[in-house]
Structures are given as structure tokens and as C-alpha cells.
Write a protein that holds these residues in place. Sequence first.
Motif, PDB file in Angstrom:
ATOM      1  N   HIS A 282       0.799  -1.054   0.140  1.00  0.00           N
ATOM      2  CA  HIS A 282       0.006  -0.088  -0.024  1.00  0.00           C
ATOM      3  C   HIS A 282       0.849   1.377  -0.026  1.00  0.00           C
ATOM      4  N   GLU A 283       1.840   1.362   0.896  1.00  0.00           N
ATOM      5  CA  GLU A 283       2.836   2.371   0.810  1.00  0.00           C
ATOM      6  C   GLU A 283       3.548   2.701  -0.500  1.00  0.00           C
ATOM      7  N   ALA A 284       3.939   1.412  -1.017  1.00  0.00           N
ATOM      8  CA  ALA A 284       4.779   1.555  -2.224  1.00  0.00           C
ATOM      9  C   ALA A 284       3.750   2.179  -3.456  1.00  0.00           C
ATOM     10  N   ILE A 285       2.520   1.773  -3.230  1.00  0.00           N
ATOM     11  CA  ILE A 285       1.734   2.591  -4.219  1.00  0.00           C
ATOM     12  C   ILE A 285       1.774   4.173  -4.115  1.00  0.00           C
ATOM     13  N   ARG A 286       1.453   4.695  -2.702  1.00  0.00           N
ATOM     14  CA  ARG A 286       1.583   5.961  -2.462  1.00  0.00           C
ATOM     15  C   ARG A 286       2.910   6.665  -2.783  1.00  0.00           C
ATOM     16  N   ASN A 287       3.972   5.844  -2.731  1.00  0.00           N
ATOM     17  CA  ASN A 287       5.318   6.455  -3.172  1.00  0.00           C
ATOM     18  C   ASN A 287       5.641   6.202  -4.604  1.00  0.00           C
ATOM     19  N   ASN A 288       4.690   5.487  -5.300  1.00  0.00           N
ATOM     20  CA  ASN A 288       4.866   5.519  -6.803  1.00  0.00           C
ATOM     21  C   ASN A 288       6.216   4.742  -7.148  1.00  0.00           C
ATOM     22  N   ASN A 289       6.447   3.851  -6.433  1.00  0.00           N
ATOM     23  CA  ASN A 289       7.775   3.064  -6.629  1.00  0.00           C
ATOM     24  C   ASN A 289       7.652   1.963  -7.571  1.00  0.00           C
ATOM     25  N   TYR A 290       6.322   1.547  -7.654  1.00  0.00           N
ATOM     26  CA  TYR A 290       6.353   0.231  -8.753  1.00  0.00           C
ATOM     27  C   TYR A 290       5.143   0.546  -9.541  1.00  0.00           C
ATOM     28  N   PRO A 291       5.316  -0.055 -10.892  1.00  0.00           N
ATOM     29  CA  PRO A 291       4.379  -0.179 -11.858  1.00  0.00           C
ATOM     30  C   PRO A 291       2.913  -0.555 -11.480  1.00  0.00           C
TER      31      PRO A 291
END
Length: 298
Positions: A282-291
Motif C-alpha cells: 500500500h505504501e509502495a503505491i503511495r510512493n509511486n515506486n512500482y508500476p
Amino acid sequence: MKTICIFNPEHDLCLAGGSKNFMPPRSAMDFARKSASVMNELYPEAQCVSIEDFIAPDEPYRIIPWGWNEVLKAQLLKKGVPEAQLPTDEKIKQIKALQHRSTALPLQKDVRECKTIEDIESGLQQYGRIVLKATLSGSGRGLRWINDSFVENDIYWITKQLQRHRSVMLEPRRNVVLDFALEYTSVSSRMSFVGYSLFDTQNGVYRGNKILTDEKIAESIKAYTGIGLEEKRVEVEAYLSTLADRYEGPVGVDMMVCSGTSGYEIAVSEINFRHTMGLIAHEAIRNNNYPEDQLWTP
């Protein structure tokens, strides 16, 4: 103050181990070392390590683990961390009690805690196809799938679980079409909603999280059930609020969309009182770190 995050995904195994001297399998420790940096998604400024790589610094610091258990506490004491910086034994016992699968029973339908083999036989006769779950176990472990009747190995497994943990969780086999979770954090006796996560499993074993926004996850669930998640969240959050004063930290409520003769329904699988891969995704999405829309694995 320096923050040190300890990635100890062996946490659930340690809770089930029953002793501060429990030795997690080498494979779990290697995974912890290899993937410790995943916690930087939640704590970008922190030093993230496994317990094997932890060194107590000279400067002031705080420790944030994946989850607290008696094994981790014993290891940190050996590495020179003052006991005053660690949770009390009573607090760790409280976390272990919360992690017991029976904690989720008030939110579950057709799930029971069985304390005798006769209880389990009754459930098998009622449902025909069942899943037995150890009351404390690691992700994807401690599961027993039974169709129609017991085989010798089933009896052995059940007997061992009843001797060790005094009970086993029983539920009917469900046709699961979607696994997702509600992510929360408990601070100062208040449970706050963080967001949704969507993940893949195979025979109960975690395979990875889908990188999707909360909105798209909610849409996916509504596409099956025809309803939103608001009503289920109200039920879950009302119950979690009764537990909030017993725990501080992340909480993940694993859920399932299941298909049956009367259509689709949402069921609660378990509650995890620790960090979760769903929270990190969820945090990775918020950080835009993954497609978006890819399957993420640590």
C-alpha cells in the motif's frame, strides 16, 4: 533519534515456537537478510536490517520490528539492547494472545475452535470438506486440507496440534476468488484505517501483492459482490476498537471474496497484529515506486 527497523518475517513461527530459545529455519533467516530493505517503504529514513545483522549503535535509537515476540526480545538482549527499551514479557504475551486465530472468531461465520478430535469429526460430518488451521502458525503453514474422511497423517497432525496448542481452528472449504486485506494502525488505544491491499495465494500460501490503488481494489471487490466494503468495514472496525487498548502498531485483517450457491460473500480469514506485506505494498503505491497492476513480491 536513529530508527532501526528489524525485518523478522520469522515472527509468526517464533510465536508458535513456544519458547524464547526457538530456532527459526535457516530459509526464513536468509529471506530476512535478503529482503530487510522492504521496510524502507514504510520508514524511508530508517536503517533496516535482519536480527542477524543488528548492531546496537552508540547514539540514541529506537527499534521497530516486523513484529514483537519473545525470541526477538531474547536476541536483542544478547546483543546489548537495554531491557527498558524493549516490551515487557507481559506485553509480548498479550501480542501472542491477540495473534491466536481465535481472536478473529467474532468476525467469522462457520468457523469454530475445536478442542477434541470428536469436535473435528463433527465439523467434518457437517461440511464434508474442511480446512484445519493451527491456532498459531507462519504464513501458509499450519494448514490441513481434509476431504470427506481422515487419513492416518491427518490424525497424527491433529493429535500433535491438540497436544501442543490445545485446540485447532476448523472451517468449511471455500471457493476463494479474491484475497484482500484491510490495513490499520493502532496508536494510543485508537484503531485507524490505512487502506486496502490485494494479494495472491496458492493453497493458503502468500505469493505476492497486486500493486493497485484503494479505489481499484474496492472496485474489484464490488465487481464480484455487487456491494461496497463500507458495511464490512464498520463491523470490523467496531470489533478492532475493543482490542485497541491492548496493542500498538500495524494490524492487517485478511479477507476473502468467496463464491457459493447463494452468490458471492465476504469472509474474514485472520487478523495479524504485526506489519504486513499488504501495508508495505500500500505504501509502495503511495510512493509511486512500482508500476501499477503488477504482482509485487519482497
